[in-house]
Design an enzyme around this catalytic site. Structure first.
Site, PDB file in Angstrom:
ATOM      1  N   ARG A  17      53.484   4.165  31.008  1.00 37.95           N
ATOM      2  CA  ARG A  17      53.393   4.968  29.793  1.00 37.95           C
ATOM      3  C   ARG A  17      52.762   6.322  30.098  1.00 37.95           C
ATOM      4  O   ARG A  17      52.210   6.532  31.176  1.00 37.95           O
ATOM      5  CB  ARG A  17      52.609   4.244  28.699  1.00 37.95           C
ATOM      6  CG  ARG A  17      51.394   3.473  29.162  1.00 37.95           C
ATOM      7  CD  ARG A  17      50.790   2.696  27.993  1.00 37.95           C
ATOM      8  NE  ARG A  17      50.220   1.442  28.411  1.00 37.95           N
ATOM      9  CZ  ARG A  17      49.028   1.289  29.000  1.00 37.95           C
ATOM     10  NH1 ARG A  17      48.268   2.326  29.222  1.00 37.95           N
ATOM     11  NH2 ARG A  17      48.605   0.102  29.363  1.00 37.95           N
ATOM     12  N   THR A  45      40.848  12.862  26.743  1.00 37.91           N
ATOM     13  CA  THR A  45      39.957  12.983  25.582  1.00 37.91           C
ATOM     14  C   THR A  45      39.522  11.592  25.094  1.00 37.91           C
ATOM     15  O   THR A  45      38.510  11.471  24.406  1.00 37.91           O
ATOM     16  CB  THR A  45      40.654  13.749  24.428  1.00 37.91           C
ATOM     17  OG1 THR A  45      41.953  13.184  24.207  1.00 37.91           O
ATOM     18  CG2 THR A  45      40.813  15.222  24.756  1.00 37.91           C
ATOM     19  N   LEU A 105      48.830  26.398  47.177  1.00 36.00           N
ATOM     20  CA  LEU A 105      48.925  25.390  46.114  1.00 36.00           C
ATOM     21  C   LEU A 105      47.959  25.673  44.960  1.00 36.00           C
ATOM     22  O   LEU A 105      46.796  26.002  45.196  1.00 36.00           O
ATOM     23  CB  LEU A 105      48.594  24.013  46.704  1.00 36.00           C
ATOM     24  CG  LEU A 105      48.481  22.849  45.719  1.00 36.00           C
ATOM     25  CD1 LEU A 105      49.856  22.358  45.298  1.00 36.00           C
ATOM     26  CD2 LEU A 105      47.675  21.706  46.326  1.00 36.00           C
ATOM     27  N   ARG A 131      32.423   0.011  38.676  1.00 35.56           N
ATOM     28  CA  ARG A 131      33.589   0.867  38.394  1.00 35.56           C
ATOM     29  C   ARG A 131      33.447   2.252  39.022  1.00 35.56           C
ATOM     30  O   ARG A 131      34.418   2.826  39.515  1.00 35.56           O
ATOM     31  CB  ARG A 131      33.776   1.021  36.871  1.00 35.56           C
ATOM     32  CG  ARG A 131      34.328  -0.229  36.195  1.00 35.56           C
ATOM     33  CD  ARG A 131      34.372  -0.040  34.680  1.00 35.56           C
ATOM     34  NE  ARG A 131      35.204   1.090  34.281  1.00 35.56           N
ATOM     35  CZ  ARG A 131      36.531   1.054  34.194  1.00 35.56           C
ATOM     36  NH1 ARG A 131      37.183  -0.058  34.485  1.00 35.56           N
ATOM     37  NH2 ARG A 131      37.209   2.110  33.813  1.00 35.56           N
ATOM     38  N   GLU A 135      61.254  13.960  36.267  1.00 36.02           N
ATOM     39  CA  GLU A 135      61.496  12.668  36.895  1.00 36.02           C
ATOM     40  C   GLU A 135      60.175  11.898  36.884  1.00 36.02           C
ATOM     41  O   GLU A 135      59.110  12.495  37.099  1.00 36.02           O
ATOM     42  CB  GLU A 135      61.951  12.837  38.353  1.00 36.02           C
ATOM     43  CG  GLU A 135      63.307  13.501  38.507  1.00 36.02           C
ATOM     44  CD  GLU A 135      64.454  12.605  38.074  1.00 36.02           C
ATOM     45  OE1 GLU A 135      64.260  11.369  37.950  1.00 36.02           O
ATOM     46  OE2 GLU A 135      65.541  13.144  37.845  1.00 36.02           O
ATOM     47  N   HIS A 192      35.849   5.246  41.129  1.00 30.90           N
ATOM     48  CA  HIS A 192      36.014   6.676  40.827  1.00 30.90           C
ATOM     49  C   HIS A 192      35.678   7.528  42.047  1.00 30.90           C
ATOM     50  O   HIS A 192      36.340   8.517  42.336  1.00 30.90           O
ATOM     51  CB  HIS A 192      35.140   7.081  39.636  1.00 30.90           C
ATOM     52  CG  HIS A 192      35.524   6.379  38.365  1.00 30.90           C
ATOM     53  ND1 HIS A 192      36.839   6.293  37.944  1.00 30.90           N
ATOM     54  CD2 HIS A 192      34.797   5.735  37.431  1.00 30.90           C
ATOM     55  CE1 HIS A 192      36.878   5.620  36.808  1.00 30.90           C
ATOM     56  NE2 HIS A 192      35.644   5.263  36.472  1.00 30.90           N
ATOM     57  N   ASP A 194      45.513   6.493  37.939  1.00 32.07           N
ATOM     58  CA  ASP A 194      45.009   5.306  37.249  1.00 32.07           C
ATOM     59  C   ASP A 194      44.673   4.182  38.234  1.00 32.07           C
ATOM     60  O   ASP A 194      45.264   4.111  39.305  1.00 32.07           O
ATOM     61  CB  ASP A 194      46.084   4.853  36.241  1.00 32.07           C
ATOM     62  CG  ASP A 194      45.518   3.976  35.152  1.00 32.07           C
ATOM     63  OD1 ASP A 194      44.281   3.823  35.066  1.00 32.07           O
ATOM     64  OD2 ASP A 194      46.329   3.437  34.365  1.00 32.07           O
ATOM     65  N   GLY A 195      43.756   3.328  37.843  1.00 36.17           N
ATOM     66  CA  GLY A 195      43.475   2.109  38.604  1.00 36.17           C
ATOM     67  C   GLY A 195      42.190   2.129  39.412  1.00 36.17           C
ATOM     68  O   GLY A 195      41.962   1.237  40.233  1.00 36.17           O
ATOM     69  N   ASN A 196      41.351   3.116  39.177  1.00 34.83           N
ATOM     70  CA  ASN A 196      40.099   3.222  39.938  1.00 34.83           C
ATOM     71  C   ASN A 196      39.128   2.089  39.598  1.00 34.83           C
ATOM     72  O   ASN A 196      38.523   1.493  40.479  1.00 34.83           O
ATOM     73  CB  ASN A 196      39.448   4.582  39.687  1.00 34.83           C
ATOM     74  CG  ASN A 196      40.383   5.722  40.063  1.00 34.83           C
ATOM     75  OD1 ASN A 196      40.604   5.974  41.231  1.00 34.83           O
ATOM     76  ND2 ASN A 196      40.970   6.371  39.057  1.00 34.83           N
ATOM     77  N   ARG A 219      34.266   5.375  27.088  1.00 36.01           N
ATOM     78  CA  ARG A 219      33.774   4.498  28.150  1.00 36.01           C
ATOM     79  C   ARG A 219      32.237   4.449  28.143  1.00 36.01           C
ATOM     80  O   ARG A 219      31.591   5.291  27.538  1.00 36.01           O
ATOM     81  CB  ARG A 219      34.249   5.022  29.500  1.00 36.01           C
ATOM     82  CG  ARG A 219      35.749   4.857  29.671  1.00 36.01           C
ATOM     83  CD  ARG A 219      36.173   5.370  31.006  1.00 36.01           C
ATOM     84  NE  ARG A 219      37.591   5.221  31.219  1.00 36.01           N
ATOM     85  CZ  ARG A 219      38.211   5.612  32.322  1.00 36.01           C
ATOM     86  NH1 ARG A 219      37.529   6.178  33.296  1.00 36.01           N
ATOM     87  NH2 ARG A 219      39.508   5.449  32.456  1.00 36.01           N
TER      88      ARG A 219
HETATM   89  C1  V0D Z   1      37.609  10.048  38.568  1.00 36.59           C
HETATM   90  C2  V0D Z   1      40.270   9.714  40.124  1.00 36.59           C
HETATM   91  C3  V0D Z   1      37.792  15.063  41.364  1.00 36.59           C
HETATM   92  C4  V0D Z   1      40.197   9.867  38.639  1.00 36.59           C
HETATM   93  C5  V0D Z   1      39.671  10.864  40.885  1.00 36.59           C
HETATM   94  C6  V0D Z   1      35.408  14.903  35.493  1.00 36.59           C
HETATM   95  C7  V0D Z   1      38.881   9.519  37.966  1.00 36.59           C
HETATM   96  C8  V0D Z   1      38.165  10.905  40.792  1.00 36.59           C
HETATM   97  C9  V0D Z   1      37.505  15.809  40.234  1.00 36.59           C
HETATM   98  C10 V0D Z   1      37.420  17.265  40.119  1.00 36.59           C
HETATM   99  C11 V0D Z   1      37.475  12.503  38.977  1.00 36.59           C
HETATM  100  C12 V0D Z   1      37.609  17.898  38.905  1.00 36.59           C
HETATM  101  C13 V0D Z   1      37.558  19.276  38.796  1.00 36.59           C
HETATM  102  C14 V0D Z   1      37.331  20.022  39.925  1.00 36.59           C
HETATM  103  C15 V0D Z   1      37.151  19.420  41.142  1.00 36.59           C
HETATM  104  C16 V0D Z   1      37.188  18.045  41.241  1.00 36.59           C
HETATM  105  C17 V0D Z   1      37.344  14.859  39.216  1.00 36.59           C
HETATM  106  C18 V0D Z   1      36.961  13.975  37.145  1.00 36.59           C
HETATM  107  C19 V0D Z   1      37.167  12.698  37.630  1.00 36.59           C
HETATM  108  C20 V0D Z   1      36.640  14.157  35.708  1.00 36.59           C
HETATM  109  F1  V0D Z   1      37.307  21.362  39.841  1.00 36.59           F
HETATM  110  N1  V0D Z   1      37.815  13.771  41.071  1.00 36.59           N
HETATM  111  N2  V0D Z   1      37.538  13.625  39.764  1.00 36.59           N
HETATM  112  N3  V0D Z   1      37.058  15.056  37.923  1.00 36.59           N
HETATM  113  N4  V0D Z   1      37.696  11.210  39.445  1.00 36.59           N
END
Ligand code: V0D
Length: 259
Positions: A212, A84, A149, A51, A225, A55, A38-40, A89
């Protein structure tokens, strides 16, 4: 010291970081870590950036966190990337976010493969744009034989909906004689959730100061935890993850003393 110039690759860790990693590895490392990233948006706003810049920066932190988690011997890392609720947004922001998996994988998939990381996803796939789903499914396929991992993206995921869907499948299996009502217990119920192949998270991290769960893994986090930080996700560093694990280990030790 000469190393600093020779080892240009970003995933190389400084000696202090390596020492910390070795120190932590002497104690139990959480097997499954879940993170609410959170917080991007707030990170971007603080810098007067759009914004989506937050991200994008957050995406780079996903890579760093994944590499460190792998080095620590964490077995599964679940990252809450899109809920969901996030469809509410602005359209342009959602469209941008839905391009991030392609960009991330376009740049880092070779590195994930090299480092034996296995990509997985939980969430409702059918509502995702096809380009997003294709990129992710390709990554899942290309990494399916890796045994390092497990990097699990929670994408278009919501925990209450997941639980309702599990209940519906239980009812259906009961009706069809596949499951006896008397046999249903917590372990069987867990096997109906999207996380059936994962053990419950040992540690939940949430950044950006919100305390939360926001509909994230409600069932699965029953005994985990929790570690919360005011740090915004794009500012989340290796040291923050190490700190969270250190706190986890201290709590485990105290718990062990009481029992
Ligand atoms: C945006 C912060 C990597 C959260 C991280 C579609 C918000 C950057 C992925 C990612 C997002 C997802 C699947 C995958 C490989 C990479 C990603 C979303 C948002 C939602 F197989 N960053 N990231 N997916 N953000």
């Amino acid at each position: 010291m000469f190393n600093k110039f020779r080892l240009g690759k970003k995933q190389e860790h400084s000696s202090t970081l390596r020492d910390k990693i070795e120190e932590l590895k002497k104690q139990p490392i959480p097997e499954h870590v879940a993170i609410i990233m959170d917080g991007n948006g707030r990170w971007a706003k603080k810098r007067a950036l759009p914004r989506v810049a937050g991200h994008h920066e957050g995406m780079k932190v996903v890579r760093k966190t994944t590499m460190l988690a792998n080095k620590l011997g964490i077995k599964a890392l679940t990252l809450y990337a899109f809920s969901t609720e996030n469809w509410k947004r602005p359209k342009n922001e959602v469209e941008y976010i839905m391009r991030l998996p392609e960009e991330f994988l376009g740049t880092f998939l070779p590195e994930l493969v090299e480092n034996n990381v296995q990509v997985k996803m939980i969430g409702y796939k059918n509502q995702l744009p096809v380009h997003t789903l294709h990129a992710i499914e390709k990554a899942i396929e290309e990494t399916k034989d890796n045994n390092g991992l497990v990097l699990n993206f929670a994408l278009n995921y919501g925990s209450r909906a997941e639980i309702i869907d599990a209940v519906k499948q239980v009812l259906n299996d009961s009706k069809n004689g596949i499951l006896n009502e008397t046999d249903l217990n917590e372990d069987i119920f867990s096997s109906y959730l999207m996380t059936s192949e994962f053990k419950d998270p040992d540690l939940l991290i949430r950044t950006s100061g919100e305390i939360r769960l926001s509909n994230f893994m409600l069932w699965q986090l029953a005994y985990s935890e929790f570690w919360f930080t005011d740090v915004l996700w794009p500012d989340f560093s290796e040291n923050h993850l190490l700190e969270a694990i250190e706190v986890f280990q201290k709590r485990q030790r105290r718990f062990g003393g009481i029992l």
